[in-house]
Design a protein around this motif. Structure first.
Motif, PDB file in Angstrom:
ATOM      1  N   ARG A  38      56.878 -58.824  32.278  1.00  0.00           N
ATOM      2  CA  ARG A  38      55.653 -59.342  31.671  1.00  0.00           C
ATOM      3  C   ARG A  38      54.653 -59.757  32.748  1.00  0.00           C
ATOM      4  O   ARG A  38      55.034 -60.197  33.832  1.00  0.00           O
TER       5      ARG A  38
ATOM      6  N   ALA B 247      52.328 -59.226  24.005  1.00  0.00           N
ATOM      7  CA  ALA B 247      52.963 -59.267  25.316  1.00  0.00           C
ATOM      8  C   ALA B 247      52.384 -58.138  26.167  1.00  0.00           C
ATOM      9  O   ALA B 247      52.231 -57.007  25.702  1.00  0.00           O
TER      10      ALA B 247
ATOM     11  N   THR C  85      51.312 -62.024  33.820  1.00  0.00           N
ATOM     12  CA  THR C  85      50.547 -63.235  33.515  1.00  0.00           C
ATOM     13  C   THR C  85      49.083 -63.043  33.897  1.00  0.00           C
ATOM     14  O   THR C  85      48.741 -62.179  34.700  1.00  0.00           O
TER      15      THR C  85
ATOM     16  N   SER D  57      52.202 -67.986  31.125  1.00  0.00           N
ATOM     17  CA  SER D  57      53.209 -67.786  32.174  1.00  0.00           C
ATOM     18  C   SER D  57      54.352 -66.879  31.715  1.00  0.00           C
ATOM     19  O   SER D  57      55.086 -66.351  32.536  1.00  0.00           O
ATOM     20  N   GLU D  58      54.499 -66.705  30.410  1.00  0.00           N
ATOM     21  CA  GLU D  58      55.524 -65.804  29.874  1.00  0.00           C
ATOM     22  C   GLU D  58      54.981 -64.405  29.610  1.00  0.00           C
ATOM     23  O   GLU D  58      55.688 -63.547  29.089  1.00  0.00           O
TER      24      GLU D  58
ATOM     25  N   THR E 261      46.993 -64.051  28.812  1.00  0.00           N
ATOM     26  CA  THR E 261      48.447 -64.191  28.789  1.00  0.00           C
ATOM     27  C   THR E 261      48.876 -65.444  29.550  1.00  0.00           C
ATOM     28  O   THR E 261      48.308 -65.786  30.578  1.00  0.00           O
TER      29      THR E 261
END
Length: 160
Positions: free
Chosen positions: A88, A80, A90, A113-114, A111
């Motif tokens: 977070r 993450a 993206t 969309s989360e 990364t």
């Protein structure tokens, strides 16, 4: 015989009085010090104002790998990418490299969309090496004010 020039005599008298006046010389360094102090104070105020502009500030990113401890062999690491507030990010690229544990080349992932990137790695330890690390770097998304200057959390690889 020459006639006296009143302008020349006044000019000469002013020059002599300036040479004899020590106050002008003593006051000059004090005035310079005052000008310097005022200038530095003004500059510090202006730099403080510029530093508060959001467009010039950059935000440090951090990588949070899961799991932080793994074993040799085929593994999938979920990394993450977060900002200092925990939000977070993206479209950042996560790069996993060999540290004291070895992988074949460099593993990268972007990364979603989360704000999580899944990186497949196959870490290996050397003979008689009980543990090692994999290092993680983050390439921030283009067009943002993000940077990744500080070291991120390493993944610990422990022999079974």
């Amino acid at each position: 015989m020459r006639e006296p020039n009143p302008t020349r005599n006044a000019h000469t008298a002013n020059r002599r009085s300036f040479r004899a006046d020590r106050r002008a010389i003593e006051g000059l360094p004090v005035r310079l010090v005052i000008a310097l102090v005022v200038g530095v104070a003004s500059l510090s105020v202006m730099m403080g104002m510029i530093g508060n502009i959001d467009g010039l500030a950059s935000t440090e990113l951090d990588a949070q790998p899961q799991p932080e401890v793994t074993t040799p062999g085929q593994q999938s690491l979920d990394v993450a990418v977060v900002d200092p507030d925990g939000a977070r990010v993206t479209d950042a690229t996560v790069i996993v490299r060999s540290g004291s544990a070895q992988i074949d080349g460099v593993a990268t992932a972007r990364t979603n969309s989360e704000g999580v990137a899944s990186v497949d790695v196959t870490p290996e330890l050397g003979p008689n090496q009980p543990d090692g690390t994999l290092s993680i770097d983050v390439k921030p998304p283009a067009g943002g004010d993000y940077v990744d200057d500080r070291e991120n959390t390493d993944v610990l690889v422990v022999a079974e």
